[in-house]
Design a protein around this motif. Sequence first.
Motif, PDB file in Angstrom:
ATOM      1  N   MET A  81      40.492  40.373  48.029  1.00  0.00           N
ATOM      2  CA  MET A  81      40.968  39.654  46.845  1.00  0.00           C
ATOM      3  C   MET A  81      41.812  40.568  45.953  1.00  0.00           C
ATOM      4  N   ALA A  82      41.424  41.849  45.868  1.00  0.00           N
ATOM      5  CA  ALA A  82      42.196  42.805  45.067  1.00  0.00           C
ATOM      6  C   ALA A  82      43.573  43.048  45.656  1.00  0.00           C
ATOM      7  N   ALA A  83      43.741  42.751  46.940  1.00  0.00           N
ATOM      8  CA  ALA A  83      45.047  42.921  47.573  1.00  0.00           C
ATOM      9  C   ALA A  83      46.041  41.839  47.159  1.00  0.00           C
ATOM     10  N   MET A  84      45.548  40.773  46.514  1.00  0.00           N
ATOM     11  CA  MET A  84      46.451  39.710  46.075  1.00  0.00           C
ATOM     12  C   MET A  84      47.364  40.198  44.950  1.00  0.00           C
ATOM     13  N   ARG A  85      48.611  39.813  45.016  1.00  0.00           N
ATOM     14  CA  ARG A  85      49.580  40.099  43.970  1.00  0.00           C
ATOM     15  C   ARG A  85      50.157  38.770  43.495  1.00  0.00           C
ATOM     16  N   LEU A  86      49.944  38.449  42.229  1.00  0.00           N
ATOM     17  CA  LEU A  86      50.452  37.214  41.670  1.00  0.00           C
ATOM     18  C   LEU A  86      50.721  37.409  40.186  1.00  0.00           C
ATOM     19  N   ASN A  87      51.485  36.493  39.617  1.00  0.00           N
ATOM     20  CA  ASN A  87      51.881  36.604  38.217  1.00  0.00           C
ATOM     21  C   ASN A  87      50.764  36.084  37.315  1.00  0.00           C
ATOM     22  N   ALA A  88      49.599  36.702  37.447  1.00  0.00           N
ATOM     23  CA  ALA A  88      48.425  36.256  36.714  1.00  0.00           C
ATOM     24  C   ALA A  88      47.343  37.317  36.829  1.00  0.00           C
ATOM     25  N   ASP A  89      46.329  37.169  36.012  1.00  0.00           N
ATOM     26  CA  ASP A  89      45.136  37.999  36.096  1.00  0.00           C
ATOM     27  C   ASP A  89      44.025  37.186  36.743  1.00  0.00           C
ATOM     28  N   VAL A  90      43.318  37.801  37.697  1.00  0.00           N
ATOM     29  CA  VAL A  90      42.224  37.128  38.403  1.00  0.00           C
ATOM     30  C   VAL A  90      40.905  37.575  37.804  1.00  0.00           C
ATOM     31  N   GLY A  91      40.093  36.614  37.382  1.00  0.00           N
ATOM     32  CA  GLY A  91      38.780  36.909  36.833  1.00  0.00           C
ATOM     33  C   GLY A  91      37.685  36.286  37.689  1.00  0.00           C
ATOM     34  N   TYR A  92      36.443  36.691  37.408  1.00  0.00           N
ATOM     35  CA  TYR A  92      35.312  36.216  38.218  1.00  0.00           C
ATOM     36  C   TYR A  92      34.143  35.849  37.308  1.00  0.00           C
ATOM     37  N   ASP A  93      33.444  34.803  37.673  1.00  0.00           N
ATOM     38  CA  ASP A  93      32.213  34.427  36.993  1.00  0.00           C
ATOM     39  C   ASP A  93      31.074  35.293  37.518  1.00  0.00           C
ATOM     40  N   GLY A  94      30.403  35.983  36.611  1.00  0.00           N
ATOM     41  CA  GLY A  94      29.397  36.971  37.004  1.00  0.00           C
ATOM     42  C   GLY A  94      28.233  36.375  37.786  1.00  0.00           C
ATOM     43  N   PHE A  95      27.737  35.219  37.359  1.00  0.00           N
ATOM     44  CA  PHE A  95      26.606  34.614  38.046  1.00  0.00           C
ATOM     45  C   PHE A  95      26.958  34.251  39.480  1.00  0.00           C
ATOM     46  N   THR A  96      28.127  33.655  39.688  1.00  0.00           N
ATOM     47  CA  THR A  96      28.527  33.237  41.032  1.00  0.00           C
ATOM     48  C   THR A  96      28.793  34.436  41.926  1.00  0.00           C
ATOM     49  N   VAL A  97      29.344  35.509  41.343  1.00  0.00           N
ATOM     50  CA  VAL A  97      29.542  36.737  42.114  1.00  0.00           C
ATOM     51  C   VAL A  97      28.198  37.288  42.583  1.00  0.00           C
ATOM     52  N   THR A  98      27.219  37.314  41.686  1.00  0.00           N
ATOM     53  CA  THR A  98      25.881  37.789  42.056  1.00  0.00           C
ATOM     54  C   THR A  98      25.288  36.932  43.161  1.00  0.00           C
ATOM     55  N   LEU A  99      25.473  35.620  43.062  1.00  0.00           N
ATOM     56  CA  LEU A  99      24.978  34.719  44.097  1.00  0.00           C
ATOM     57  C   LEU A  99      25.640  35.007  45.436  1.00  0.00           C
ATOM     58  N   SER A 100      26.948  35.278  45.419  1.00  0.00           N
ATOM     59  CA  SER A 100      27.644  35.588  46.668  1.00  0.00           C
ATOM     60  C   SER A 100      27.131  36.887  47.278  1.00  0.00           C
ATOM     61  N   LEU A 101      26.774  37.873  46.436  1.00  0.00           N
ATOM     62  CA  LEU A 101      26.220  39.127  46.950  1.00  0.00           C
ATOM     63  C   LEU A 101      24.872  38.893  47.622  1.00  0.00           C
ATOM     64  N   LEU A 102      24.035  38.074  46.995  1.00  0.00           N
ATOM     65  CA  LEU A 102      22.725  37.774  47.580  1.00  0.00           C
ATOM     66  C   LEU A 102      22.881  37.035  48.913  1.00  0.00           C
ATOM     67  N   ILE A 103      23.824  36.103  48.969  1.00  0.00           N
ATOM     68  CA  ILE A 103      24.068  35.389  50.227  1.00  0.00           C
ATOM     69  C   ILE A 103      24.551  36.363  51.301  1.00  0.00           C
ATOM     70  N   ALA A 104      25.436  37.296  50.921  1.00  0.00           N
ATOM     71  CA  ALA A 104      25.949  38.271  51.885  1.00  0.00           C
ATOM     72  C   ALA A 104      24.833  39.139  52.436  1.00  0.00           C
ATOM     73  N   ILE A 105      23.922  39.600  51.570  1.00  0.00           N
ATOM     74  CA  ILE A 105      22.814  40.445  52.022  1.00  0.00           C
ATOM     75  C   ILE A 105      21.873  39.655  52.920  1.00  0.00           C
ATOM     76  N   ALA A 106      21.552  38.424  52.523  1.00  0.00           N
ATOM     77  CA  ALA A 106      20.667  37.594  53.343  1.00  0.00           C
ATOM     78  C   ALA A 106      21.296  37.290  54.694  1.00  0.00           C
ATOM     79  N   ALA A 107      22.593  36.979  54.695  1.00  0.00           N
ATOM     80  CA  ALA A 107      23.286  36.665  55.951  1.00  0.00           C
ATOM     81  C   ALA A 107      23.328  37.887  56.859  1.00  0.00           C
ATOM     82  N   ALA A 108      23.620  39.063  56.283  1.00  0.00           N
ATOM     83  CA  ALA A 108      23.682  40.279  57.086  1.00  0.00           C
ATOM     84  C   ALA A 108      22.315  40.638  57.652  1.00  0.00           C
ATOM     85  N   THR A 109      21.273  40.494  56.848  1.00  0.00           N
ATOM     86  CA  THR A 109      19.923  40.802  57.319  1.00  0.00           C
ATOM     87  C   THR A 109      19.521  39.880  58.458  1.00  0.00           C
TER      88      THR A 109
END
Length: 275
Positions: free
Chosen positions: A131-159
Amino acid sequence: MEGTIDGFRYGAVTPVASYVMACLGGALGLRCIVRSLINADSWKPGWLALGATSIGCGIWTMHFIAMIGFQVEETRIRYDAVLTVLSLVVAILVVGIGVFLVGYRGAGAGSLPLAGAVTGLGVAAMHYLGMAAMRLNADVGYDGFTVTLSLLIAIAAATAALWAAVSVRGFTTSLGASLVMGVAVSGMHYTAMAAVDVHLHDSAAGPWSGDSPTSLLLPMLLGPVVFLLLAGVVVMSDPLLVLGNGEWNRPAGQTAKEPASPDRGSNSGARKARY
């Protein structure tokens, strides 16, 4: 000003294609890891490395196929080539750490959670690096709760994936596990994408550089896809992986060359009769 995000520019084409690639990488990776476990004479590091690279390429390919369908209606999106390639390297390396941990130490209470956490966080790092590789005429932000949820899903999926890699031996069950892996990886991706919000710059044409998705991602995706196809040829040409010879169903200590006990007894009796 908030940008208008469309994550499904081409409808169901990119989600389905990305899911298929995640399943393909998972299936090949699982079979390669199984191959390193069921035959003590096999070159274990090589099979584990092939499995890790297959899973890593599958996850990375899934991400960027899905990103082809991502657009912000008010601005074009370009990609930084260096960060895009780096995200592929990260995906393969972190999956490799997890695969080698469980490949050599098993899915015990100590190794599996560690391997799953490292691999899951690494997969998430690959996603956000892409996502950081994206270049666009804007600033990209993230919702903290949803990011945390995605991390938990990634760890559970990897395990779960690493547990399946050392616990699921049959061909059919490996395919089933790969389908579940595809759902988990895709779920992590789209959960992470739900966290995205875009704040457009005031100027309509800000100076940003990079390659367009079609000029960079499509040619770059060709390499991992070809690798997965070649890995598929390797796996499908190995009869131990495709047809199986019951190796993982034999009792411990009984080798493939040992005949069943009734035959052994009858053969022994025949030899005694002759001698």
